[in-house]
Design a protein around this motif. Structure first.
Motif, PDB file in Angstrom:
ATOM      1  N   HIS A  44       0.849  -1.197   0.000  1.00 20.00           N
ATOM      2  CA  HIS A  44       0.000   0.000   0.000  1.00 20.00           C
ATOM      3  C   HIS A  44       0.883   1.244   0.000  1.00 20.00           C
ATOM      4  O   HIS A  44       2.076   1.188   0.336  1.00 20.00           O
ATOM      5  CB  HIS A  44      -0.943  -0.007   1.208  1.00 20.00           C
ATOM      6  N   PRO A  45       0.324   2.407  -0.369  1.00 20.47           N
ATOM      7  CA  PRO A  45       1.164   3.610  -0.558  1.00 20.47           C
ATOM      8  C   PRO A  45       1.756   4.191   0.710  1.00 20.47           C
ATOM      9  O   PRO A  45       2.647   5.035   0.627  1.00 20.47           O
ATOM     10  CB  PRO A  45       0.203   4.608  -1.224  1.00 20.47           C
ATOM     11  N   GLN A  46       1.326   3.753   1.877  1.00 20.96           N
ATOM     12  CA  GLN A  46       1.878   4.282   3.128  1.00 20.96           C
ATOM     13  C   GLN A  46       2.941   3.365   3.716  1.00 20.96           C
ATOM     14  O   GLN A  46       3.357   3.554   4.857  1.00 20.96           O
ATOM     15  CB  GLN A  46       0.751   4.499   4.139  1.00 20.96           C
ATOM     16  N   MET A  47       3.410   2.412   2.943  1.00 21.20           N
ATOM     17  CA  MET A  47       4.403   1.459   3.453  1.00 21.20           C
ATOM     18  C   MET A  47       5.697   2.160   3.843  1.00 21.20           C
ATOM     19  O   MET A  47       6.173   3.056   3.148  1.00 21.20           O
ATOM     20  CB  MET A  47       4.679   0.382   2.404  1.00 21.20           C
TER      21      MET A  47
ATOM     22  N   PRO B  61      -0.356  13.705  -6.627  1.00 23.24           N
ATOM     23  CA  PRO B  61      -1.219  13.587  -5.445  1.00 23.24           C
ATOM     24  C   PRO B  61      -0.872  12.327  -4.646  1.00 23.24           C
ATOM     25  O   PRO B  61      -0.343  11.346  -5.189  1.00 23.24           O
ATOM     26  CB  PRO B  61      -2.627  13.481  -6.038  1.00 23.24           C
ATOM     27  N   PHE B  62      -1.181  12.364  -3.355  1.00 21.61           N
ATOM     28  CA  PHE B  62      -0.973  11.175  -2.524  1.00 21.61           C
ATOM     29  C   PHE B  62      -1.787  10.009  -3.086  1.00 21.61           C
ATOM     30  O   PHE B  62      -2.905  10.179  -3.557  1.00 21.61           O
ATOM     31  CB  PHE B  62      -1.390  11.427  -1.079  1.00 21.61           C
ATOM     32  N   GLY B  63      -1.196   8.827  -3.032  1.00 29.11           N
ATOM     33  CA  GLY B  63      -1.860   7.653  -3.580  1.00 29.11           C
ATOM     34  C   GLY B  63      -1.487   7.366  -5.018  1.00 29.11           C
ATOM     35  O   GLY B  63      -1.920   6.367  -5.588  1.00 29.11           O
ATOM     36  N   THR B  64      -0.676   8.274  -5.598  1.00 30.34           N
ATOM     37  CA  THR B  64      -0.152   8.054  -6.947  1.00 30.34           C
ATOM     38  C   THR B  64       1.366   8.111  -6.903  1.00 30.34           C
ATOM     39  O   THR B  64       1.954   8.565  -5.910  1.00 30.34           O
ATOM     40  CB  THR B  64      -0.680   9.100  -7.956  1.00 30.34           C
TER      41      THR B  64
ATOM     42  N   GLY C 122       9.220  -4.961 -11.058  1.00 29.79           N
ATOM     43  CA  GLY C 122      10.145  -5.421 -10.032  1.00 29.79           C
ATOM     44  C   GLY C 122      10.319  -4.451  -8.884  1.00 29.79           C
ATOM     45  O   GLY C 122      10.514  -4.867  -7.741  1.00 29.79           O
ATOM     46  N   PHE C 123      10.250  -3.127  -9.159  1.00 32.68           N
ATOM     47  CA  PHE C 123      10.444  -2.123  -8.110  1.00 32.68           C
ATOM     48  C   PHE C 123       9.117  -1.452  -7.801  1.00 32.68           C
ATOM     49  O   PHE C 123       8.452  -0.938  -8.700  1.00 32.68           O
ATOM     50  CB  PHE C 123      11.471  -1.083  -8.543  1.00 32.68           C
ATOM     51  N   VAL C 124       8.743  -1.442  -6.531  1.00 34.53           N
ATOM     52  CA  VAL C 124       7.476  -0.861  -6.091  1.00 34.53           C
ATOM     53  C   VAL C 124       7.704   0.576  -5.633  1.00 34.53           C
ATOM     54  O   VAL C 124       8.402   0.819  -4.646  1.00 34.53           O
ATOM     55  CB  VAL C 124       6.853  -1.680  -4.947  1.00 34.53           C
ATOM     56  N   LEU C 125       7.143   1.540  -6.353  1.00 40.32           N
ATOM     57  CA  LEU C 125       7.235   2.945  -5.968  1.00 40.32           C
ATOM     58  C   LEU C 125       6.231   3.261  -4.860  1.00 40.32           C
ATOM     59  O   LEU C 125       5.080   2.810  -4.908  1.00 40.32           O
ATOM     60  CB  LEU C 125       6.939   3.844  -7.169  1.00 40.32           C
ATOM     61  N   VAL C 126       6.659   4.046  -3.867  1.00 41.60           N
ATOM     62  CA  VAL C 126       5.737   4.526  -2.843  1.00 41.60           C
ATOM     63  C   VAL C 126       5.761   6.048  -2.705  1.00 41.60           C
ATOM     64  O   VAL C 126       4.816   6.644  -2.202  1.00 41.60           O
ATOM     65  CB  VAL C 126       6.028   3.888  -1.461  1.00 41.60           C
ATOM     66  N   ASN C 127       6.851   6.684  -3.150  1.00 39.09           N
ATOM     67  CA  ASN C 127       6.996   8.133  -2.979  1.00 39.09           C
ATOM     68  C   ASN C 127       6.277   8.863  -4.114  1.00 39.09           C
ATOM     69  O   ASN C 127       6.535   8.601  -5.285  1.00 39.09           O
ATOM     70  CB  ASN C 127       8.481   8.498  -2.966  1.00 39.09           C
ATOM     71  N   ASN C 128       5.381   9.771  -3.765  1.00 39.76           N
ATOM     72  CA  ASN C 128       4.612  10.497  -4.781  1.00 39.76           C
ATOM     73  C   ASN C 128       5.319  11.762  -5.252  1.00 39.76           C
ATOM     74  O   ASN C 128       4.802  12.476  -6.106  1.00 39.76           O
ATOM     75  CB  ASN C 128       3.227  10.871  -4.243  1.00 39.76           C
ATOM     76  N   GLU C 129       6.513  12.032  -4.735  1.00 40.62           N
ATOM     77  CA  GLU C 129       7.163  13.301  -5.021  1.00 40.62           C
ATOM     78  C   GLU C 129       8.482  13.183  -5.766  1.00 40.62           C
ATOM     79  O   GLU C 129       8.793  14.007  -6.625  1.00 40.62           O
ATOM     80  CB  GLU C 129       7.410  14.051  -3.712  1.00 40.62           C
ATOM     81  N   ILE C 130       9.280  12.165  -5.448  1.00 38.42           N
ATOM     82  CA  ILE C 130      10.636  12.079  -5.989  1.00 38.42           C
ATOM     83  C   ILE C 130      10.699  10.993  -7.050  1.00 38.42           C
ATOM     84  O   ILE C 130      10.561   9.806  -6.744  1.00 38.42           O
ATOM     85  CB  ILE C 130      11.654  11.780  -4.876  1.00 38.42           C
ATOM     86  N   PRO C 131      10.931  11.349  -8.308  1.00 40.65           N
ATOM     87  CA  PRO C 131      11.079  10.332  -9.351  1.00 40.65           C
ATOM     88  C   PRO C 131      12.445   9.674  -9.269  1.00 40.65           C
ATOM     89  O   PRO C 131      13.444  10.318  -8.946  1.00 40.65           O
ATOM     90  CB  PRO C 131      10.922  11.129 -10.648  1.00 40.65           C
ATOM     91  N   ILE C 132      12.510   8.387  -9.579  1.00 44.27           N
ATOM     92  CA  ILE C 132      13.758   7.650  -9.409  1.00 44.27           C
ATOM     93  C   ILE C 132      14.765   7.934 -10.515  1.00 44.27           C
ATOM     94  O   ILE C 132      15.895   7.438 -10.462  1.00 44.27           O
ATOM     95  CB  ILE C 132      13.503   6.133  -9.324  1.00 44.27           C
ATOM     96  N   ASP C 133      14.364   8.720 -11.528  1.00 39.60           N
ATOM     97  CA  ASP C 133      15.297   9.096 -12.594  1.00 39.60           C
ATOM     98  C   ASP C 133      15.487  10.605 -12.647  1.00 39.60           C
ATOM     99  O   ASP C 133      15.776  11.171 -13.690  1.00 39.60           O
ATOM    100  CB  ASP C 133      14.803   8.585 -13.942  1.00 39.60           C
ATOM    101  N   MET C 134      15.359  11.260 -11.482  1.00 37.26           N
ATOM    102  CA  MET C 134      15.439  12.718 -11.458  1.00 37.26           C
ATOM    103  C   MET C 134      16.825  13.207 -11.854  1.00 37.26           C
ATOM    104  O   MET C 134      17.840  12.548 -11.618  1.00 37.26           O
ATOM    105  CB  MET C 134      15.090  13.252 -10.069  1.00 37.26           C
TER     106      MET C 134
END
Length: 411
Positions: free
Chosen positions: A83-86, A116-119, A252-264
């Motif tokens: 879930h997104p709050q993990m 937004p939160f949850g995305t 394979g990778f589960v995103l949870v952060n709605n703010e920081i992209p992993i390819d920033m």
């Protein structure tokens, strides 16, 4: 003779760039079947968006519902309870947040703001991206013939060899080889540079965690094939058995952060010789409860997501090898690109690319110093490493200086 060799080298590079130009730029002619395959892949990667946002560098991201992100197409993740709050269960000490959510947002996003939160933010992939990424090289494949023991004067045993295949070149420090090692993670602060690369070359700094054929990495890289530009960007990478993947280009990778992209893209880059050095902290930690692996960012251990334990075999438990340092790649016949600051290290932090504050986690999750390490440089004429396990008094003062010009000075 030297002039003749230089002319031949330059001619080969020009010929290579002409041949590979279409592939790198995404203009390769496709068959109808290939085109249909790419269209299906795009549908899997570009999930329906709740909102579309743009970074300050012009990257466009979809804000995808957490539960609809592409990683859940993985056959082992179909029936999950994520879930997104993990948040991970860690033994690291809690830090007061000096980097607020607002500051992260203002550094990365344009006026659209973050998701937004949850995305979660996932960069929109185009067909041209997929065509270009067909030129991505296979993952590193290395053979260690003999253990090289680090010494205070940074010399290494010439009888030992670290052989990189697939045209990779490494300048790294690693933990001593021991199959009984049990590491639950590792960390570093790394200086940020922007070495010059062209075509299918890339140059990177990474923290690498490994056991058997399972590998996890976090770091920065300059990679036009992966990113379509030459900016210094954050990256993550995993290899589980025979499958490997950058960022979220495959499940394979589960995103949870709605703010920081992993390819920033990093907005502050170090310049050799300047007084101020820009650096970024990166960690990979194993959850003490469920064994998921989390890349963490900055002093406050910002959580961007995790690799679930269930996708691994060897890393379903602990790692037994950790590496810090630089890696550079160029296709066969193409000159090797610069690494780090693009100069050989001289053990000065405002002149050299470095990894500092090296640490590992034991099997209880406790952070411990890295006292004994091994240097590997497979071509010291192009790249070098200087290793100082106790560069200053106190804990976690392990510094590694690395880099080199590659063959760029011969062009």
């Amino acid at each position: 003779m030297l002039m003749h060799q230089k002319i031949i080298r330059q001619s080969l590079l020009v010929l290579y760039l002409l041949i590979s130009y279409d592939g790198v730029q995404g203009k390769t002619m496709l068959s109808k079947l290939e085109d249909l395959e790419l269209e299906e892949q795009l549908k899997l990667l570009n999930k329906p968006s709740i909102k579309t946002i743009k970074s300050k560098y012009g990257d466009i991201y979809n804000c995808v519902d957490f539960y609809k992100q592409p990683t859940f197409d993985h056959p082992l993740l179909k029936n999950h309870n994520f879930h997104p709050q993990m948040k991970p269960t860690l033994a690291r000490p809690k830090q007061n947040s000096s980097t607020s959510e607002t500051s992260w947002s203002s550094r990365i996003w344009s006026k659209d703001g973050d998701c937004p939160f949850g995305t979660v933010p996932i960069k929109i992939i185009t067909k041209e991206d997929l065509v270009r990424q067909r030129n991505m090289p296979p993952p590193e494949d290395v053979i260690i013939d003999t253990e090289l023991t680090n010494t205070i004067n940074n010399t290494s045993d010439s009888k030992g060899r670290y052989i990189s295949s697939q045209a990779y070149k490494l300048a790294i420090v690693r933990t001593l080889k021991n199959q009984n090692n049990k590491f639950g993670g590792a960390g570093m602060a790394t200086s940020l540079y922007n070495p010059h690369v062209e075509g299918q070359q890339h140059s990177a700094c990474r923290l690498k965690i490994q056991k058997g054929s399972d590998i996890l990495q976090v770091g920065w890289r300059v990679d036009p094939t992966l990113y379509r530009d030459s900016k210094t960007r954050l990256f993550i990478h995993f290899q589980a058995g025979n499958k490997h993947c950058f960022n979220v280009l495959c499940p394979g990778f589960v995103l949870v952060n709605n703010e920081i992209p992993i390819d920033m893209a990093f907005d502050k880059i170090s310049r050799r010789g300047e007084r101020r050095t820009w650096e970024f902290r990166m960690f990979i930690d194993r959850d003490l409860v469920n064994g998921n692996w989390w890349p963490l960012l900055a002093k406050t251990y910002v959580k961007i997501g995790f690799w679930p334990q269930k996708i691994f075999t060897s890393l379903a438990s602990f790692a037994n090898n950790i590496e810090w340092g630089g890696v550079a790649y160029s296709p066969p016949g193409v000159p090797k690109p610069p690494m780090g600051s693009s100069f050989f290290p001289i053990a000065q932090s405002n002149y050299d690319a470095y990894c500092r504050g090296l640490s590992v986690l034991n099997d209880k999750g406790a952070t411990i110093d890295v006292d004994e390490t091994t240097i590997y440089v497979d071509d010291p004429k192009l790249y070098q490493v200087l290793d100082y396990p106790h560069a200053a008094p106190g804990k976690f003062q392990h510094w590694v200086f690395y880099g080199g010009p590659g063959e760029s000075h011969q062009l």
